[in-house]
Design a protein around this motif. Structure first.
Motif, PDB file in Angstrom:
ATOM      1  N   PRO A 161      20.975  17.815  10.856  1.00 18.10           N
ATOM      2  CA  PRO A 161      20.603  16.142  11.084  1.00 18.10           C
ATOM      3  C   PRO A 161      21.621  15.323  11.032  1.00 18.10           C
ATOM      4  O   PRO A 161      22.739  15.570  10.195  1.00 18.10           O
ATOM      5  N   TRP A 175      18.435  19.381  16.189  1.00 14.58           N
ATOM      6  CA  TRP A 175      17.540  19.372  14.986  1.00 14.58           C
ATOM      7  C   TRP A 175      16.372  19.121  15.183  1.00 14.58           C
ATOM      8  O   TRP A 175      15.307  19.604  14.918  1.00 14.58           O
ATOM      9  N   ASP A 185      13.041  21.780  16.239  1.00 17.69           N
ATOM     10  CA  ASP A 185      11.665  21.670  15.504  1.00 17.69           C
ATOM     11  C   ASP A 185      10.420  21.353  16.264  1.00 17.69           C
ATOM     12  O   ASP A 185       9.387  21.664  16.036  1.00 17.69           O
ATOM     13  N   ALA A 196       6.905  15.884   8.695  1.00 21.26           N
ATOM     14  CA  ALA A 196       8.136  15.546   8.149  1.00 21.26           C
ATOM     15  C   ALA A 196       8.824  16.587   7.070  1.00 21.26           C
ATOM     16  O   ALA A 196       9.810  16.894   7.123  1.00 21.26           O
ATOM     17  N   TRP A 197       7.780  17.487   6.855  1.00 24.22           N
ATOM     18  CA  TRP A 197       8.126  18.753   5.954  1.00 24.22           C
ATOM     19  C   TRP A 197       8.821  19.820   6.848  1.00 24.22           C
ATOM     20  O   TRP A 197       9.795  20.463   6.202  1.00 24.22           O
ATOM     21  N   LEU A 222      10.778  19.055   9.455  1.00 22.75           N
ATOM     22  CA  LEU A 222      12.031  18.538   9.593  1.00 22.75           C
ATOM     23  C   LEU A 222      12.824  18.613   8.375  1.00 22.75           C
ATOM     24  O   LEU A 222      14.201  19.120   8.473  1.00 22.75           O
ATOM     25  N   ALA A 223      12.349  18.146   7.172  1.00 22.48           N
ATOM     26  CA  ALA A 223      13.226  18.504   6.115  1.00 22.48           C
ATOM     27  C   ALA A 223      13.434  19.959   5.716  1.00 22.48           C
ATOM     28  O   ALA A 223      14.489  20.258   5.482  1.00 22.48           O
ATOM     29  N   LEU A 224      12.587  21.043   6.034  1.00 29.14           N
ATOM     30  CA  LEU A 224      12.786  22.253   6.000  1.00 29.14           C
ATOM     31  C   LEU A 224      13.903  22.813   6.705  1.00 29.14           C
ATOM     32  O   LEU A 224      14.789  23.520   6.172  1.00 29.14           O
ATOM     33  N   ALA A 268      16.104  21.204   8.359  1.00 31.41           N
ATOM     34  CA  ALA A 268      17.473  20.505   8.022  1.00 31.41           C
ATOM     35  C   ALA A 268      18.044  21.318   6.699  1.00 31.41           C
ATOM     36  O   ALA A 268      19.290  21.478   6.629  1.00 31.41           O
ATOM     37  N   VAL A 269      17.431  21.609   5.619  1.00 30.09           N
ATOM     38  CA  VAL A 269      17.913  22.172   4.438  1.00 30.09           C
ATOM     39  C   VAL A 269      18.437  23.786   4.598  1.00 30.09           C
ATOM     40  O   VAL A 269      19.429  23.890   4.215  1.00 30.09           O
TER      41      VAL A 269
END
Length: 269
Positions: free
Chosen positions: A27, A32, A36, A131-132, A134-136, A138-139
């Motif tokens: 991201p 990214w 997703d 959102a979760w 995208l966050a997952l 990205a991590v």
């Protein structure tokens, strides 16, 4: 040969780094979000498919980071030994290449910011990632890239079977390459021993037939000519018989001819 290439050509190395980071799914770069979007659709259909796609994204992030690590390393002392191994390179960067690459890399970097805005809702997009998600992703992408960068060029333990592509290369050679080469050799042998000889035999046979036909035609034509000559000779002999040179015979022949002519006149009239 790619080790240190970004240091040698920084106008190419920087855009390559941005593009590789986008390919890794870091991201806020563009891939990214687009990645997703696909994974969100897969999750709606099958969680297992989502897991496989997420694993593929992690592997792509690791490979992208590994490529960036190599091109930014210091050049080895024998760097020239790796040049021109496949084809001769120019080692010259066109003046038009850096601006184009910078524009593409800038687009990959800037367009990802749109994912942070409610653009999808404005255009009515369906299946947007949560959102979760995208966050997952990205991590995971960041962790895979950082791990690959930290690991460097050290060999990965337990991956020796992967060096042979899990036996796929041997299997392909046994099932495809070997039978294909055997068939090719058999066809080549058939071509040399059968087709080639047949091609040579057909003209030879045609030549023999032509010679035979020529002989027969020559014999028949020669016989006809000889017959005509013999007939002409016979007629000439018959025509020369009355020509004895004696006048009384000529008078007798003329008298006979006149008598025959008079007889014809009498018969006709």
């Amino acid at each position: 040969a790619l080790r240190g290439a970004a240091r040698r050509y920084p106008s190419l190395g920087v855009p390559f780094t941005v593009a590789a980071a986008s390919l890794a799914g870091l991201p806020p770069l563009s891939l990214w979000v687009s990645k997703d979007e696909v994974l969100a659709t897969a999750l709606a259909r099958s969680p297992a498919l989502y897991g496989v796609g997420l694993l593929g994204a992690v592997i792509a992030a690791a490979y992208s980071a590994k490529a960036v690590w190599f091109v930014w390393r210091p050049e080895p002392s024998d760097v020239a030994a790796g040049w021109d191994t496949e084809e001769r390179g120019t080692r010259h960067v066109s003046a038009f290449a850096p601006p184009a690459l910078v524009a593409l890399a800038g687009s990959a970097a800037v367009l990802g910011v749109l994912a942070l805005l409610p653009v999808g809702e404005l255009v009515g997009a369906q299946g947007a990632p949560a959102a979760w998600e995208l966050a997952l992703s990205a991590v995971l992408a960041g962790g895979a890239a950082a791990t690959a960068w930290w690991w460097g060029d050290r060999p990965i333990p337990g991956t020796r079977p992967l060096h042979g592509w899990l036996g796929l290369e041997r299997g392909a050679e046994a099932l495809l390459v070997t039978p294909t080469m055997a068939l090719a050799r058999a066809l080549a042998t058939f071509d040399d021993r059968v087709l080639h000889r047949a091609v040579l035999a057909v003209p030879a046979a045609g030549l023999r037939l032509a010679r035979l036909a020529d002989r027969r035609a020559e014999f028949s034509i020669s016989g006809a000519v000889a017959g005509v000559v013999a007939g002409a000779r016979r007629l000439g002999e018959l025509a020369r018989r009355p020509q004895t040179g004696q006048l009384h015979q000529y008078y007798a022949q003329a008298a006979v001819a006149l008598a025959v002519l008079a007889l014809l006149v009498v018969v006709v009239t």
